[in-house]
Design a protein around this motif. Structure first.
Motif, mmCIF file in Angstrom:
data_model
loop_
_atom_site.group_PDB
_atom_site.id
_atom_site.type_symbol
_atom_site.label_atom_id
_atom_site.label_comp_id
_atom_site.label_asym_id
_atom_site.label_seq_id
_atom_site.Cartn_x
_atom_site.Cartn_y
_atom_site.Cartn_z
ATOM 1 N N GLN A 20 46.959 12.901 92.112
ATOM 2 C CA GLN A 20 45.802 13.606 91.568
ATOM 3 C C GLN A 20 45.952 13.927 90.082
ATOM 4 O O GLN A 20 45.116 14.612 89.508
ATOM 5 C CB GLN A 20 45.540 14.909 92.359
ATOM 6 C CG GLN A 20 46.537 16.021 92.081
ATOM 7 C CD GLN A 20 47.799 15.966 92.923
ATOM 8 O OE1 GLN A 20 48.128 14.941 93.504
ATOM 9 N NE2 GLN A 20 48.519 17.072 92.983
ATOM 10 N N HIS A 21 46.972 13.386 89.449
ATOM 11 C CA HIS A 21 47.268 13.696 88.050
ATOM 12 C C HIS A 21 46.707 12.618 87.129
ATOM 13 O O HIS A 21 46.779 11.431 87.431
ATOM 14 C CB HIS A 21 48.782 13.828 87.850
ATOM 15 C CG HIS A 21 49.383 14.810 88.789
ATOM 16 N ND1 HIS A 21 49.215 16.167 88.661
ATOM 17 C CD2 HIS A 21 50.133 14.629 89.903
ATOM 18 C CE1 HIS A 21 49.843 16.787 89.646
ATOM 19 N NE2 HIS A 21 50.411 15.865 90.414
ATOM 20 N N HIS A 22 46.202 13.061 85.985
ATOM 21 C CA HIS A 22 45.605 12.150 85.017
ATOM 22 C C HIS A 22 46.273 12.344 83.661
ATOM 23 O O HIS A 22 46.546 13.472 83.249
ATOM 24 C CB HIS A 22 44.097 12.414 84.882
ATOM 25 C CG HIS A 22 43.381 12.335 86.192
ATOM 26 N ND1 HIS A 22 43.010 11.146 86.766
ATOM 27 C CD2 HIS A 22 43.002 13.315 87.054
ATOM 28 C CE1 HIS A 22 42.426 11.387 87.919
ATOM 29 N NE2 HIS A 22 42.409 12.701 88.120
ATOM 30 N N MET A 23 46.526 11.235 82.985
ATOM 31 C CA MET A 23 47.077 11.279 81.630
ATOM 32 C C MET A 23 46.615 10.048 80.872
ATOM 33 O O MET A 23 46.003 9.135 81.440
ATOM 34 C CB MET A 23 48.596 11.381 81.664
ATOM 35 C CG MET A 23 49.299 10.262 82.368
ATOM 36 S SD MET A 23 51.061 10.627 82.520
ATOM 37 C CE MET A 23 51.390 9.882 84.091
ATOM 38 N N THR A 24 46.906 10.024 79.611
ATOM 39 C CA THR A 24 46.508 8.913 78.756
ATOM 40 C C THR A 24 47.740 8.362 78.052
ATOM 41 O O THR A 24 48.605 9.125 77.628
ATOM 42 C CB THR A 24 45.492 9.394 77.688
ATOM 43 O OG1 THR A 24 44.363 9.942 78.358
ATOM 44 C CG2 THR A 24 45.055 8.263 76.790
ATOM 45 N N ALA A 25 47.814 7.062 77.950
ATOM 46 C CA ALA A 25 48.817 6.403 77.112
ATOM 47 C C ALA A 25 48.056 5.619 76.053
ATOM 48 O O ALA A 25 46.949 5.141 76.293
ATOM 49 C CB ALA A 25 49.706 5.472 77.938
ATOM 50 N N ASP A 26 48.621 5.503 74.890
ATOM 51 C CA ASP A 26 47.972 4.805 73.780
ATOM 52 C C ASP A 26 49.062 4.419 72.793
ATOM 53 O O ASP A 26 50.218 4.808 72.930
ATOM 54 C CB ASP A 26 46.937 5.731 73.120
ATOM 55 C CG ASP A 26 45.909 4.996 72.259
ATOM 56 O OD1 ASP A 26 46.037 3.773 72.070
ATOM 57 O OD2 ASP A 26 44.989 5.669 71.771
ATOM 58 N N GLU A 27 48.694 3.662 71.823
ATOM 59 C CA GLU A 27 49.606 3.308 70.738
ATOM 60 C C GLU A 27 49.242 4.127 69.511
ATOM 61 O O GLU A 27 48.089 4.547 69.350
ATOM 62 C CB GLU A 27 49.505 1.814 70.416
ATOM 63 C CG GLU A 27 50.040 0.905 71.504
ATOM 64 C CD GLU A 27 51.547 0.934 71.656
ATOM 65 O OE1 GLU A 27 52.258 1.401 70.730
ATOM 66 O OE2 GLU A 27 52.028 0.507 72.719
ATOM 67 N N PRO A 28 50.192 4.344 68.620
ATOM 68 C CA PRO A 28 49.867 5.031 67.366
ATOM 69 C C PRO A 28 48.887 4.197 66.534
ATOM 70 O O PRO A 28 48.763 2.977 66.732
ATOM 71 C CB PRO A 28 51.204 5.166 66.651
ATOM 72 C CG PRO A 28 52.245 4.643 67.568
ATOM 73 C CD PRO A 28 51.592 3.999 68.736
ATOM 74 N N ILE A 29 48.228 4.837 65.613
ATOM 75 C CA ILE A 29 47.235 4.158 64.767
ATOM 76 C C ILE A 29 47.830 2.961 64.025
ATOM 77 O O ILE A 29 47.228 1.885 64.019
ATOM 78 C CB ILE A 29 46.548 5.167 63.821
ATOM 79 C CG1 ILE A 29 45.688 6.122 64.672
ATOM 80 C CG2 ILE A 29 45.712 4.468 62.758
ATOM 81 C CD1 ILE A 29 45.138 7.315 63.932
ATOM 82 N N PRO A 30 49.039 3.075 63.438
ATOM 83 C CA PRO A 30 49.593 1.902 62.739
ATOM 84 C C PRO A 30 49.833 0.694 63.645
ATOM 85 O O PRO A 30 49.903 -0.433 63.177
ATOM 86 C CB PRO A 30 50.914 2.408 62.160
ATOM 87 C CG PRO A 30 50.786 3.882 62.097
ATOM 88 C CD PRO A 30 49.883 4.261 63.241
ATOM 89 N N ALA A 31 49.948 0.926 64.955
ATOM 90 C CA ALA A 31 50.167 -0.166 65.910
ATOM 91 C C ALA A 31 48.853 -0.667 66.507
ATOM 92 O O ALA A 31 48.870 -1.479 67.429
ATOM 93 C CB ALA A 31 51.112 0.288 67.021
ATOM 94 N N GLY A 32 47.733 -0.166 66.018
ATOM 95 C CA GLY A 32 46.436 -0.637 66.490
ATOM 96 C C GLY A 32 45.777 0.240 67.543
ATOM 97 O O GLY A 32 44.699 -0.077 68.028
ATOM 98 N N GLY A 33 46.404 1.350 67.891
ATOM 99 C CA GLY A 33 45.831 2.263 68.872
ATOM 100 C C GLY A 33 45.028 3.367 68.217
ATOM 101 O O GLY A 33 44.780 3.353 67.001
ATOM 102 N N THR A 34 44.650 4.329 69.024
ATOM 103 C CA THR A 34 43.903 5.484 68.514
ATOM 104 C C THR A 34 44.713 6.773 68.651
ATOM 105 O O THR A 34 44.204 7.850 68.371
ATOM 106 C CB THR A 34 42.556 5.629 69.260
ATOM 107 O OG1 THR A 34 42.803 5.674 70.665
ATOM 108 C CG2 THR A 34 41.630 4.472 68.936
ATOM 109 N N ASP A 35 45.950 6.672 69.095
ATOM 110 C CA ASP A 35 46.887 7.797 69.194
ATOM 111 C C ASP A 35 46.358 8.936 70.065
ATOM 112 O O ASP A 35 46.541 10.113 69.766
ATOM 113 C CB ASP A 35 47.258 8.311 67.801
ATOM 114 C CG ASP A 35 48.596 9.035 67.796
ATOM 115 O OD1 ASP A 35 49.390 8.829 68.737
ATOM 116 O OD2 ASP A 35 48.850 9.825 66.867
ATOM 117 N N THR A 36 45.708 8.590 71.186
ATOM 118 C CA THR A 36 45.189 9.610 72.094
ATOM 119 C C THR A 36 46.204 10.020 73.154
ATOM 120 O O THR A 36 45.925 10.885 73.985
ATOM 121 C CB THR A 36 43.905 9.118 72.801
ATOM 122 O OG1 THR A 36 44.205 7.917 73.513
ATOM 123 C CG2 THR A 36 42.787 8.877 71.805
ATOM 124 N N GLY A 37 47.368 9.416 73.133
ATOM 125 C CA GLY A 37 48.423 9.751 74.085
ATOM 126 C C GLY A 37 49.712 9.082 73.676
ATOM 127 O O GLY A 37 49.746 8.322 72.701
#
Length: 128
Positions: A20-37
């Motif tokens: 029942q747990h939710h989280m976000t993974a993302d890449e940092p901005i310099p790696a092309g992500g939006t850094d949301t996790g």
């Protein structure tokens, strides 16, 4: 058994559900992500740290030892030759005797996630 569902609608951000747990993974901005996790390797290091800390706490509680605050820092690195390594630092808030510290050093090497990461494993992939 452990399982997690990861969903990507667009970009590099990933919505993760585990039970029942939710989280976000993302890449940092310099790696092309939006850094949301945290990045996937950061999630992996968090899993190792969480398992290490929980195992130390369980063992100490069974022994009646007070550990106080437990901090576990896990750092993943890859050198220029592609050799990967993890350095883990465990910091305990309560003073312990040398025998206790030595025993906890043995125990941390036997945590489930530590043992998994230290050996090779088969990963099967199915596209449906």
């Amino acid at each position: 058994m452990a399982k997690a569902l990861t969903v990507s609608e667009a970009g590099l951000a990933q919505a993760i559900t585990a039970r029942q747990h939710h989280m976000t993974a993302d890449e940092p901005i310099p790696a092309g992500g939006t850094d949301t996790g945290p990045a996937p390797y950061e999630v992996l290091m968090a899993a190792l740290g969480a398992c290490s800390s929980a195992t130390l706490r369980l063992y100490a509680d069974r022994k009646g030892w007070t550990l106080g605050r437990i901090e576990v820092l896990c750092v993943f690195a890859r050198d220029d030759a592609g050799v990967e390594s993890i350095h883990r630092t465990a910091k305990l808030g309560a003073p312990l005797g040398e025998e206790q510290r030595a025993r906890l050093a043995e125990i941390i090497e036997k945590t489930p996630v530590t043992k998994t990461l230290k050996r090779s494993m088969t990963i099967t992939t199915e596209f449906v």
